[in-house]
Enzyme design. Structure first.
Site, short mmCIF file in Angstrom:
data_model
loop_
_atom_site.label_atom_id
_atom_site.label_comp_id
_atom_site.label_asym_id
_atom_site.label_seq_id
_atom_site.Cartn_x
_atom_site.Cartn_y
_atom_site.Cartn_z
N LYS A 116 0.79 -1.12 -0.06
CA LYS A 116 0.13 0.03 -0.09
C LYS A 116 0.83 1.21 -0.07
O LYS A 116 0.58 2.38 -0.43
CB LYS A 116 -0.99 0.08 1.25
CG LYS A 116 -1.93 -0.96 0.98
CD LYS A 116 -3.24 -0.79 1.82
CE LYS A 116 -4.05 -1.99 1.70
NZ LYS A 116 -5.45 -2.04 1.87
N GLU A 200 -2.95 7.38 7.41
CA GLU A 200 -3.60 8.35 6.85
C GLU A 200 -4.94 8.97 7.39
O GLU A 200 -5.35 8.76 8.49
CB GLU A 200 -3.89 7.89 5.17
CG GLU A 200 -5.05 6.69 5.20
CD GLU A 200 -4.93 6.02 3.89
OE1 GLU A 200 -4.15 6.04 3.32
OE2 GLU A 200 -6.14 5.48 3.76
N GLU A 288 -6.30 1.84 -3.14
CA GLU A 288 -5.21 1.02 -3.65
C GLU A 288 -5.60 0.45 -5.09
O GLU A 288 -6.78 0.65 -5.13
CB GLU A 288 -5.21 -0.20 -2.44
CG GLU A 288 -6.46 -1.10 -2.59
CD GLU A 288 -6.73 -2.45 -1.82
OE1 GLU A 288 -5.37 -2.69 -1.76
OE2 GLU A 288 -7.38 -2.85 -1.48
N ASN A 290 -6.03 -3.13 -6.83
CA ASN A 290 -6.18 -4.47 -7.18
C ASN A 290 -5.80 -5.23 -8.32
O ASN A 290 -6.36 -4.88 -9.24
CB ASN A 290 -7.63 -5.01 -6.45
CG ASN A 290 -8.03 -4.80 -4.93
OD1 ASN A 290 -6.76 -4.91 -4.24
ND2 ASN A 290 -8.89 -4.09 -4.61
N PHE A 348 -23.75 -11.80 13.07
CA PHE A 348 -23.19 -12.28 11.87
C PHE A 348 -21.91 -13.16 12.06
O PHE A 348 -20.76 -13.31 11.21
CB PHE A 348 -22.65 -10.88 11.08
CG PHE A 348 -23.44 -10.15 10.78
CD1 PHE A 348 -24.26 -10.36 9.49
CD2 PHE A 348 -23.89 -9.04 11.44
CE1 PHE A 348 -25.24 -9.22 9.14
CE2 PHE A 348 -24.94 -7.95 11.13
CZ PHE A 348 -25.46 -8.28 9.97
P1 ADP Z 1 -8.25 -3.70 2.17
O1 ADP Z 1 -7.14 -3.85 1.06
O2 ADP Z 1 -7.97 -4.34 3.35
O3 ADP Z 1 -9.63 -3.88 1.46
P2 ADP Z 1 -8.65 -0.85 1.65
O4 ADP Z 1 -7.59 0.19 1.72
O5 ADP Z 1 -9.16 -1.30 0.47
O6 ADP Z 1 -8.49 -2.01 2.47
O7 ADP Z 1 -10.02 -0.30 2.37
C1 ADP Z 1 -11.03 -0.86 2.83
C2 ADP Z 1 -12.27 -0.03 3.27
O8 ADP Z 1 -11.93 0.79 4.26
C3 ADP Z 1 -12.35 1.12 2.45
O9 ADP Z 1 -13.47 0.47 1.36
C4 ADP Z 1 -13.28 2.06 3.29
O10 ADP Z 1 -14.48 1.80 3.61
C5 ADP Z 1 -12.26 2.06 4.34
N1 ADP Z 1 -11.17 2.97 4.16
C6 ADP Z 1 -9.96 2.76 3.86
N2 ADP Z 1 -9.30 3.75 3.99
C7 ADP Z 1 -10.08 4.89 4.60
C8 ADP Z 1 -9.71 6.16 5.06
N3 ADP Z 1 -8.66 6.74 4.50
N4 ADP Z 1 -10.76 6.77 5.27
C9 ADP Z 1 -12.05 6.37 5.63
N5 ADP Z 1 -12.26 5.08 5.04
C10 ADP Z 1 -11.08 4.12 4.74
#
Ligand code: ADP
Length: 662
Positions: A116, A200, A288, A290, A348
């Site tokens: 990341k 962040e 990110e 994928n 759940f």
């Molecule tokens: P992963 O790879 O574990 O899926 P992500 O970075 O894609 O992690 O984030 C997954 C979820 O977490 C996002 O869809 C969002 O709901 C929440 N999220 C991630 N980063 C932030 C952020 N900076 N602020 C608010 N919500 C976040």
């Protein structure tokens, strides 16, 4: 084109890939663990190779076994699906060394986007808008505190190796930050074997919007629009849709262009997804990328009319993309709901067991079901608890929503707990239908968990009326059976009945008419029309002229009816029986609060208490891992730990005692 490909996956995604390969005239090889020996993907494929015992680490995650299977069967390429080996650069390298094509991007792109922090740096350089924060590793708690001050609370702590919402914590204060960093590191270490974290800004009222990109090996990159995946539970997607009800054409174009730029900057090939988080002012920030097919890809397929798996196979074989950006057209609306084996009524918790009944709504207009199970399949503790993806397409969002709601009503799953009632409750809400989404939607709308959908009086009454009509119809049938003692059925074909739920009685009057019954309960009349055969499990007729697809089960003498996420368990008896039942003393519920049992088979990861400890309601008692999820079990009331029955690291059977309280 390839003659034969191997699918290094299981379940619904393996089945979905096999389907496209077959259509393209490509032979398919499935791999399976012992738990999947009779799996649907094994049956669908032309050939199948066993690769090991049930745990993924001893089967689906073994690159060597998969390569061996390719060599043995002559498969020229491997589609990894998602999860398992899909984002492992070392796997791609090993395939390459063996002369086998990986249906996905090249190693440098996977590596660049797999971390990341690195991916955030690359995104920034490519002109992609990123979440404000510290683009580097956190060295320790003090360092974390410094950075959080700088960024400003609230902040999000994330694992660099993260995925599936694991290793992620929100902190609003310095105090929460300390716990959060520790928690995120622990979870990251146990999930990814890598405890590096970064911080962040936490974006408030966030919406998760992602762009699908598709690239060939000839420098052509296009985007296929967005998906909104804001309905999440514990940062895991539950409902996804395309397009997003939030985006305007301008924002969409900007997000699309940035995603294409990012893909180009890493020489991307194949299907990939650039994930963003958007705030309420439509500012959006890169999360990110994928480097694989996503679970929710079907919604994009339905609105673009493209088959993403086919495109992946074609570009892996060296073909050019058969269209340009201008030729990508989006039409209509698609919504996907992830059907999980979990019990929404019990926090759940994952649910495992055999699907004693499994009847998905197939051959229904606008409905696509991607699944990898059949009636009789076992949902095991070894893999992800997703049973299926239910996807609806409509001309607009309203039609897609109403179709998926109807399909949920018709989806019949028995034997394991499932989240269909919850999915239905969410999509029936006005807030969902207004498109007012946020990743906090579920905690905001269901702050105390889920205890069943809200039903209006009319619908509740209709379900009761249906139960009465069923009972009456049964009684008539019984009376018609020849050879019975005279008058045996007479009392039963009464027109006044009592619907009894718990100790609550309601009077119902029923009159047979042609093709059904008119039932009156609490002053409301329900005209029930359609077959009420004792063997049917699904009512396909009308109530007051409207379709009312309710599911019917008999549980002993009880009727269990379900509709739109709501369940009715009732007795339908003659009034004098109800009166007699009223005279029976109520049954005391057994006191189960003294002993904490494992709600599912799994592994006791940790115990937070010792014998003699005082516990407070809600306090963590232990953590049980099952189906790749850690479940925290908490004290149901204040008490003292009398005895501990299991030790950390031991495996647990369902209902096995863990801790006993005084
Ligand atoms: P992963 O790879 O574990 O899926 P992500 O970075 O894609 O992690 O984030 C997954 C979820 O977490 C996002 O869809 C969002 O709901 C929440 N999220 C991630 N980063 C932030 C952020 N900076 N602020 C608010 N919500 C976040």
């Amino acid at each position: 084109m390839f003659n034969k490909i191997l699918i290094a996956n299981r379940g619904e995604i393996a089945c979905r890939i096999i389907r496209t390969a077959k259509r393209m005239g490509i032979k398919t090889v499935a791999v399976y663990s012992d738990a999947d020996a009779s799996g649907k993907h094994v049956r669908l494929a032309d050939e199948a190779i066993r690769i090991g015992p049930p745990p993924s680490a001893e089967s689906y995650l073994l690159a060597d076994k998969i390569i061996e299977a390719c060599k043995h069967t002559g498969a020229e390429a491997v589609h990894p699906g998602f999860g398992f080996l899909s984002e492992r650069a070392s796997f791609c390298e090993a395939l390459k060394a063996a002369g086998i094509v990986f249906i996905g991007p090249d190693v440098p792109a996977i590596e660049a986007m797999g971390d990341k922090i690195t991916s955030k740096k690359i995104a920034k350089e490519a002109g992609v808008s990123t979440v404000p924060g510290f683009v580097g590793l956190i060295e320790g708690p003090e360092h974390a505190a410094e950075i959080a001050e700088e960024i400003g609370y609230p902040v999000m702590i994330k694992a660099t190796a993260g995925g599936g919402g694991k290793g992620m914590r929100i902190a609003h204060t310095a105090e929460e930050l300390k716990d959060g960093v520790r928690g995120a590191m622990n979870e990251a270490r146990s999930s990814f074997g890598d405890d590096r974290v970064f911080i962040e800004k936490y974006i408030e009222q966030p919406r998760h919007i992602e762009i699908q990109v598709m690239a060939d090996g000839h420098g052509n990159v296009v985007h296929l629009g967005e998906r909104e995946c804001s309905i999440q539970r514990r940062h895991q997607k539950v409902i996804e849709e395309a397009p997003s009800p939030f985006l305007d054409p301008e924002t969409r174009a900007k997000m699309g262009a940035q995603s294409v730029a990012l893909a180009q900057s890493v020489n991307y090939r194949s299907a990939g997804t650039v994930e963003f988080i958007a705030d309420k002012d439509k500012n959006f920030y890169f999360l990110e990328m994928n480097t694989r097919l996503q679970v929710e890809h079907p919604v994009t397929e339905l609105v673009t009319g493209l088959d993403l798996v086919e495109l992946m196979i074609r570009v892996a074989d060296g073909e050019k993309l058969p269209f340009t950006q201008d030729e990508v057209k989006m039409d209509g609306w698609a919504i996907e709901a992830r059907v999980y084996a979990e019990d929404p009524f019990r926090g759940f918790l994952p649910s495992i067991g055999r699907l004693t009944r499994y009847e998905p709504p197939i051959d229904v207009e606008g409905i696509r079901v991607d699944d990898g199970v059949d009636e009789g399949s076992e949902i095991s503790m070894f893999y992800d608890p997703m049973i299926a993806k239910l996807v609806a397409y409509g001309a607009d969002r309203a039609q897609a929503t109403s179709r998926i709601l109807d399909a949920i009503n018709r989806y019949r799953i028995r034997g394991v707990g499932h989240n269909l009632p919850f999915l239905s409750a969410v999509m029936a809400q006005k807030r969902f239908q207004d498109g007012d989404l946020s990743t906090n939607y579920i905690p905001e709308e269901f702050p105390d968990g889920f205890s069943g959908a809200e039903m209006d009086n009319y619908e509740q009454g209709a379900l009761r009326a249906l139960a009465v009509a069923f009972e009456r119809s049964n009684a008539e049938r019984m009376a018609r059976i020849s050879g019975q003692i005279a008058n045996r059925g007479k009392a039963a074909i009464a027109s006044v009945w009592t619907v009894r739920e718990g100790r609550e009685n309601r009077r119902a009057e029923v009159f047979p008419v042609e093709d059904g019954y008119d039932v009156t309960i609490e002053g409301q009349r329900y005209a029930i029309r359609g077959a009420l055969d004792a063997t049917i499990a699904m009512f396909d007729g009308n109530v007051n002229g409207e379709a009312f697809p309710a599911q019917i089960d008999r549980d002993g003498i009880y009727y269990k009816l379900s509709y739109a996420g709501w369940e009715l368990a009732a007795l339908v008896v003659p009034p004098r029986i109800a009166e007699a039942l009223d005279k029976m003393p109520p049954k005391e519920a057994a006191d189960t609060t003294k002993i904490l049992v494992s709600p599912m088979p799994g592994l006791l990861v940790s115990l937070a208490v010792e014998e003699g400890d005082e516990v407070k309601t809600g306090q963590e008692v232990c953590v049980v891992e099952a189906m790749k999820m850690e479940n925290v079990l908490r004290a149901e009331r204040d008490g003292t730990v009398a005895k501990i029955h299991a030790s950390a690291g031991s495996s647990l059977a369902v209902d096995q005692p863990i801790v006993e309280f005084e």
